[in-house]
Write an enzyme that holds these catalytic residues in place. Structure first.
Site, PDB file in Angstrom:
ATOM      1  N   TYR A 127       8.822  15.896   0.198  1.00  0.00           N
ATOM      2  CA  TYR A 127       8.606  17.206  -0.441  1.00  0.00           C
ATOM      3  C   TYR A 127       8.413  17.067  -1.949  1.00  0.00           C
ATOM      4  CZ  TYR A 127       9.039  19.479   3.914  1.00  0.00           C
ATOM      5  OH  TYR A 127       8.779  19.868   5.192  1.00  0.00           O
ATOM      6  N   GLU A 130      11.964  13.099  -0.309  1.00  0.00           N
ATOM      7  CA  GLU A 130      10.911  12.420  -1.059  1.00  0.00           C
ATOM      8  C   GLU A 130       9.529  12.950  -0.678  1.00  0.00           C
ATOM      9  OE1 GLU A 130       8.488   9.776  -3.236  1.00  0.00           O
ATOM     10  OE2 GLU A 130      10.551  10.444  -3.516  1.00  0.00           O
ATOM     11  N   SER A 189      -1.499  27.367  -6.052  1.00  0.00           N
ATOM     12  CA  SER A 189      -1.160  28.778  -6.295  1.00  0.00           C
ATOM     13  C   SER A 189      -1.718  29.295  -7.617  1.00  0.00           C
ATOM     14  CB  SER A 189       0.359  28.943  -6.273  1.00  0.00           C
ATOM     15  OG  SER A 189       0.875  28.496  -5.035  1.00  0.00           O
ATOM     16  N   HIS A 244       0.840  -1.204   0.000  1.00  0.00           N
ATOM     17  CA  HIS A 244       0.000   0.000   0.000  1.00  0.00           C
ATOM     18  C   HIS A 244       0.871   1.249   0.000  1.00  0.00           C
ATOM     19  CE1 HIS A 244      -2.777   3.093   1.369  1.00  0.00           C
ATOM     20  NE2 HIS A 244      -1.983   3.312   2.384  1.00  0.00           N
ATOM     21  N   TRP A 257       7.196   0.053   3.770  1.00  0.00           N
ATOM     22  CA  TRP A 257       7.665   0.779   2.573  1.00  0.00           C
ATOM     23  C   TRP A 257       9.061   1.332   2.813  1.00  0.00           C
ATOM     24  CZ3 TRP A 257       8.657   5.916   0.905  1.00  0.00           C
ATOM     25  CH2 TRP A 257       8.669   6.869   1.917  1.00  0.00           C
ATOM     26  N   LYS A 303       3.976  30.350   2.712  1.00  0.00           N
ATOM     27  CA  LYS A 303       3.050  29.927   1.638  1.00  0.00           C
ATOM     28  C   LYS A 303       1.603  30.022   2.102  1.00  0.00           C
ATOM     29  CE  LYS A 303       5.913  26.907  -1.016  1.00  0.00           C
ATOM     30  NZ  LYS A 303       5.483  27.461  -2.314  1.00  0.00           N
ATOM     31  N   ASP A 317       6.577  21.082 -27.053  1.00  0.00           N
ATOM     32  CA  ASP A 317       6.617  19.761 -26.415  1.00  0.00           C
ATOM     33  C   ASP A 317       7.700  19.762 -25.332  1.00  0.00           C
ATOM     34  OD1 ASP A 317       5.525  16.759 -27.879  1.00  0.00           O
ATOM     35  OD2 ASP A 317       6.481  16.907 -25.912  1.00  0.00           O
ATOM     36  N   SER A 363      12.917   5.790 -14.093  1.00  0.00           N
ATOM     37  CA  SER A 363      11.811   6.556 -14.680  1.00  0.00           C
ATOM     38  C   SER A 363      11.757   7.975 -14.101  1.00  0.00           C
ATOM     39  CB  SER A 363      10.485   5.839 -14.404  1.00  0.00           C
ATOM     40  OG  SER A 363       9.402   6.701 -14.671  1.00  0.00           O
ATOM     41  N   SER A 364      11.881   8.070 -12.774  1.00  0.00           N
ATOM     42  CA  SER A 364      11.819   9.400 -12.138  1.00  0.00           C
ATOM     43  C   SER A 364      12.993  10.277 -12.551  1.00  0.00           C
ATOM     44  CB  SER A 364      11.859   9.253 -10.617  1.00  0.00           C
ATOM     45  OG  SER A 364      10.667   8.714 -10.151  1.00  0.00           O
ATOM     46  N   ARG A 403       1.848   1.337  15.135  1.00  0.00           N
ATOM     47  CA  ARG A 403       1.469   1.132  13.728  1.00  0.00           C
ATOM     48  C   ARG A 403       1.925  -0.262  13.291  1.00  0.00           C
ATOM     49  NH1 ARG A 403       5.739   4.798  10.268  1.00  0.00           N
ATOM     50  NH2 ARG A 403       4.744   3.738   8.522  1.00  0.00           N
ATOM     51  N   THR A 438       7.149  27.241   4.940  1.00  0.00           N
ATOM     52  CA  THR A 438       5.821  26.654   4.708  1.00  0.00           C
ATOM     53  C   THR A 438       4.742  27.630   5.176  1.00  0.00           C
ATOM     54  OG1 THR A 438       6.863  24.538   5.225  1.00  0.00           O
ATOM     55  CG2 THR A 438       4.474  24.540   5.007  1.00  0.00           C
ATOM     56  N   HIS A 466      13.211  11.818   3.349  1.00  0.00           N
ATOM     57  CA  HIS A 466      12.574  13.083   3.705  1.00  0.00           C
ATOM     58  C   HIS A 466      12.408  14.026   2.516  1.00  0.00           C
ATOM     59  CE1 HIS A 466      10.721  15.959   6.238  1.00  0.00           C
ATOM     60  NE2 HIS A 466      11.291  16.818   5.423  1.00  0.00           N
ATOM     61  N   HIS A 502      15.175  13.194  11.866  1.00  0.00           N
ATOM     62  CA  HIS A 502      14.008  13.337  12.744  1.00  0.00           C
ATOM     63  C   HIS A 502      13.135  12.083  12.672  1.00  0.00           C
ATOM     64  CE1 HIS A 502      11.703  15.646   9.331  1.00  0.00           C
ATOM     65  NE2 HIS A 502      11.539  14.363   9.205  1.00  0.00           N
ATOM     66  N   HIS A 503      13.450  11.200  11.719  1.00  0.00           N
ATOM     67  CA  HIS A 503      12.757   9.902  11.664  1.00  0.00           C
ATOM     68  C   HIS A 503      13.449   8.892  12.580  1.00  0.00           C
ATOM     69  CE1 HIS A 503      10.265  10.936   8.149  1.00  0.00           C
ATOM     70  NE2 HIS A 503      11.292  11.697   7.840  1.00  0.00           N
TER      71      HIS A 503
HETATM   72  C1  HEM Z   1      -7.048   6.297   0.376  1.00  0.00           C
HETATM   73  C2  HEM Z   1      -7.037   6.412   1.601  1.00  0.00           C
HETATM   74  C3  HEM Z   1      -6.007   5.747   2.494  1.00  0.00           C
HETATM   75  C4  HEM Z   1      -6.230   4.962   3.574  1.00  0.00           C
HETATM   76  C5  HEM Z   1      -7.560   4.559   4.141  1.00  0.00           C
HETATM   77  C6  HEM Z   1      -4.930   4.579   4.109  1.00  0.00           C
HETATM   78  C7  HEM Z   1      -4.753   3.766   5.223  1.00  0.00           C
HETATM   79  C8  HEM Z   1      -3.528   3.385   5.728  1.00  0.00           C
HETATM   80  C9  HEM Z   1      -3.327   2.631   6.940  1.00  0.00           C
HETATM   81  C10 HEM Z   1      -4.423   2.129   7.840  1.00  0.00           C
HETATM   82  C11 HEM Z   1      -1.996   2.462   7.100  1.00  0.00           C
HETATM   83  C12 HEM Z   1      -1.269   1.896   8.294  1.00  0.00           C
HETATM   84  C13 HEM Z   1      -1.126   0.489   8.393  1.00  0.00           C
HETATM   85  C14 HEM Z   1      -0.438   0.148   9.696  1.00  0.00           C
HETATM   86  O1  HEM Z   1       0.601   0.719  10.054  1.00  0.00           O
HETATM   87  O2  HEM Z   1      -0.954  -0.718  10.329  1.00  0.00           O
HETATM   88  C15 HEM Z   1      -1.360   3.073   5.990  1.00  0.00           C
HETATM   89  C16 HEM Z   1      -0.008   3.091   5.819  1.00  0.00           C
HETATM   90  C17 HEM Z   1       0.599   3.863   4.875  1.00  0.00           C
HETATM   91  N1  HEM Z   1      -0.025   4.653   3.934  1.00  0.00           N
HETATM   92 FE1  HEM Z   1      -1.979   4.881   3.634  1.00  0.00          FE
HETATM   93  N2  HEM Z   1      -3.936   5.133   3.359  1.00  0.00           N
HETATM   94  C18 HEM Z   1      -4.556   5.862   2.354  1.00  0.00           C
HETATM   95  C19 HEM Z   1      -3.951   6.600   1.384  1.00  0.00           C
HETATM   96  C20 HEM Z   1      -2.610   6.755   1.302  1.00  0.00           C
HETATM   97  C21 HEM Z   1      -1.953   7.604   0.339  1.00  0.00           C
HETATM   98  C22 HEM Z   1      -2.642   8.449  -0.722  1.00  0.00           C
HETATM   99  C23 HEM Z   1      -0.619   7.482   0.569  1.00  0.00           C
HETATM  100  C24 HEM Z   1       0.562   8.105  -0.125  1.00  0.00           C
HETATM  101  C25 HEM Z   1       0.672   8.855  -0.985  1.00  0.00           C
HETATM  102  C26 HEM Z   1      -0.435   6.546   1.655  1.00  0.00           C
HETATM  103  C27 HEM Z   1       0.776   6.145   2.154  1.00  0.00           C
HETATM  104  C28 HEM Z   1       0.956   5.261   3.200  1.00  0.00           C
HETATM  105  C29 HEM Z   1       2.260   4.837   3.690  1.00  0.00           C
HETATM  106  C30 HEM Z   1       3.592   5.268   3.151  1.00  0.00           C
HETATM  107  C31 HEM Z   1       2.020   3.964   4.740  1.00  0.00           C
HETATM  108  C32 HEM Z   1       3.057   3.256   5.612  1.00  0.00           C
HETATM  109  C33 HEM Z   1       3.189   1.844   5.163  1.00  0.00           C
HETATM  110  C34 HEM Z   1       4.144   1.147   6.090  1.00  0.00           C
HETATM  111  O3  HEM Z   1       3.899   1.110   7.290  1.00  0.00           O
HETATM  112  O4  HEM Z   1       5.127   0.660   5.598  1.00  0.00           O
HETATM  113  N3  HEM Z   1      -1.667   6.127   2.092  1.00  0.00           N
HETATM  114  N4  HEM Z   1      -2.310   3.647   5.166  1.00  0.00           N
HETATM  115 CU   LIG Z   2      10.902  13.557   7.479  1.00  0.00          CU
END
Ligand code: HEM
Ligand SMILES: [Cu+2]
Length: 529
Positions: free
Chosen positions: A261, A259, A272, A80, A145, A335, A109, A173-174, A454, A332, A257, A306-307
């Site tokens: 931003y 990342e 804006s 996820h 992740w 802005k 282009d 790609s990035s 978590r 920030t 970090h 800080h992480h």
């Molecule tokens: C669509 C709605 C979303 C829901 C309901 C959701 C829900 C969750 C939940 C419940 C977790 C935590 C799982 C845990 O630690 O037990 C999680 C982890 C995470 N989510 Fe989301 N999320 C959503 C959208 C997003 C989006 C849009 C992003 C990033 C752009 C994102 C990035 C992450 C990341 C990076 C983690 C940490 C994964 C890890 O622990 O390795 N999430 N999300």
């Molecule tokens: Cu950070």
């Protein structure tokens, strides 16, 4: 001669149009086509990553294990996070950059069209590689992740190798996308489009591209060290071999970090453009916006530990990273102040793009404030690795980055397609998303403060109520995104005809072009006085 003093020659009869069929999309070098490919790809990834989030929340609806076993839960949280970050949010911003940067700066282009094609088409392979690991022996990556060593080295499933290869391809790609964006903005601006006349979306992307160029190689380096620790007997992160698992965290977050931003600066640019349009006032403090973006980017290299306040870094280090993180709040804040000052005494209307932009400003600020709380090293000892952290980064990523992307799509899609979206459906999508996102992530602050860790599939009874609310919110948010999908699909061809101007107060070269714009936009460079 148009309102903003540009001369635009858009007749396209001497240019060939798009090719036909699948060949068009496979071999296109046109920035609009490639923008469309990136946006559709990120939408699919958003739905896949979102479904995984709903599975996680379904399991966490009640204490105890109901739906999925713990190992698979770890795979779901890991995928996820990876899919949302690298598959949904980042490609969406590159898609918006492909569509908008050339027509905003008056270029026909992107500077490197063939490389542009390849930057996109490497992505589906990277994610097919990553997702196919779900069906491999030992399952998909299950180490978060952040793929910390030794979870991703000593204890990793065999699919770690596919994970590393997938991340390499995403990085390539990035990096290619970033080079293309920098080359386009530096070399393809229309005559008169000087640096301090650049539209803000273009500025935020230029700075983001330099961040990408700086940190994606760091990510490539750390996954390669994981690969050699797993397969070639090196001990970068293996303490028994003289290595250091904490080194992994330093290298990862030196990428990680900046990342975050990379995932928000382009959204600052989008907002804006939208706020001045619907407040019918020029943006307040253009130059300070540019300098604030640049200083955020520079400061983002000085805060990574800080992480890691709880891994035992020396006190002096903790103090340095604490103050450096607090310092980022200043640009920030500039802005947020400028957006408020732009709206001050404006004649504001609340079309869907403006609703998403306003929610972005308010809810991103909530995410920023919890970030300040996390920056205080002693209190972070309590917050670290709890749901407070999950709440924080979702406020900056969902009502932050994702709402910013939604606002951009609602704002620019009528220009891309020549058809307006259904405004009533747009508002419904907004309000359901707004309520859903707050129901999901706001309660997480409190279960985090109360100590819920978590990355766990089960929890103590006292966390049950708020988890139930969060799961209901997640489903509300998740399903309301289908309204957006329906609105886009049913209107991109059949929606009411859009005018060239689309939004009354909108300013910029892009609104000088027809809706949809000609395949090659400008046959002559427009002159910007
Ligand atoms: C669509 C709605 C979303 C829901 C309901 C959701 C829900 C969750 C939940 C419940 C977790 C935590 C799982 C845990 O630690 O037990 C999680 C982890 C995470 N989510 Fe989301 N999320 C959503 C959208 C997003 C989006 C849009 C992003 C990033 C752009 C994102 C990035 C992450 C990341 C990076 C983690 C940490 C994964 C890890 O622990 O390795 N999430 N999300
Ligand atoms: Cu950070």
């Amino acid at each position: 001669m148009s309102a903003v003093g540009t001369e635009v020659d858009t007749h396209d009869d001497h240019h060939h149009g798009p090719a036909r069929g699948i060949g068009r999309w496979l071999f296109t070098t046109n920035h609009k086509d490639i923008g469309t490919l990136y946006l559709f790809f990120s939408l699919i990834m958003f739905l896949i990553g979102g479904s995984m989030a709903l599975l996680i929340r379904a399991e966490l609806f009640q204490p105890g294990l109901q739906l999925i076993e713990p190992g698979f839960f770890n795979q779901m949280t890991t995928l996820h996070g990876l899919i949302m970050v690298f598959g949904a949010v980042m490609p969406a911003f590159v898609g918006l950059a492909n569509w908008m940067i050339p027509i905003m700066i008056g270029a026909p282009d992107m500077a490197l069209p063939r490389m542009n094609n390849w930057s996109f088409w490497i992505l589906p392979f990277a994610f097919a590689m990553l997702l196919s690991s779900l069906f491999m022996e030992g399952g998909a990556p299950n180490f978060g992740w952040t793929f910390y060593a030794p979870l991703s080295t000593t204890y990793a499933p065999p699919s770690v190798t596919y994970f590393v290869f997938g991340v390499h391809m995403m990085g390539i790609s990035s990096i290619m996308g970033a080079i293309n964006i920098i080359a386009t903005i530096t070399n393809m601006r229309a005559p008169g489009m000087t640096w301090m006349k650049l539209p803000l979306f273009v500025w935020t992307w230029l700075i983001t591209a330099f961040l990408l160029l700086a940190v994606m190689p760091v990510l490539a380096g750390v996954v390669t060290m994981v690969l050699t620790d797993v397969h070639f007997g090196t001990s970068f992160f293996n303490a028994a071999g003289g290595g250091d698992p904490v080194l992994f965290q330093h290298v990862f977050w030196f990428f990680g970090h900046p990342e975050v931003y990379i995932m928000i600066l382009p959204a600052f640019g989008i907002v804006s453009h939208i706020i001045p349009t619907f407040a019918r006032k020029p943006l307040f403090g253009y130059a300070s916006m540019v300098y604030a973006t640049a200083s955020i980017a520079v400061l983002s290299f000085t805060v990574w530990a800080h992480h890691m306040f709880t891994v035992g870094i020396p006190l002096a280090g903790e103090l340095f990273f604490m103050y450096a993180t607090m310092a980022i709040a200043v640009p920030t804040g500039v802005k947020v102040f400028n957006w408020m000052a732009t709206m001050w005494r404006g004649s504001i209307t609340f079309e869907t793009p403006m609703l998403f932009a306003l929610a972005f400003v308010v809810l991103f600020t909530i995410g920023g404030l919890s970030g300040l709380m996390l920056a205080i090293a002693p209190s972070d000892f309590q917050y670290h690795d709890t749901y407070f952290v999950v709440a924080h980064f979702h406020y900056v990523l969902v009502p932050g980055a994702v709402f910013g992307i939604m606002a951009g799509v609602y704002f620019w899609l009528p220009k891309w397609t020549g058809h307006v979206l259904d405004e009533r459906a747009g508002r419904r999508h907004f309000w359901l998303s707004f309520i859903g996102v707050n129901l999901t992530f706001f309660p997480m602050h409190f279960i985090g403060l109360a100590g819920m860790p978590r990355r766990i599939p089960d929890y103590a009874l006292q966390f049950a109520d708020f988890n139930m609310v969060a799961s209901i919110g997640a489903f509300l948010f998740g399903f309301s995104q289908l309204l957006f999908v329906w609105n886009v699909i049913s209107n991109i061809r059949k929606g009411r005809q859009a005018t060239d101007q689309v939004w009354e107060g909108a300013q910029g070269l892009e609104w000088e072009l027809s809706s949809p714009p000609p395949y090659h936009s400008f046959s002559e460079p427009p002159k910007v006085n």
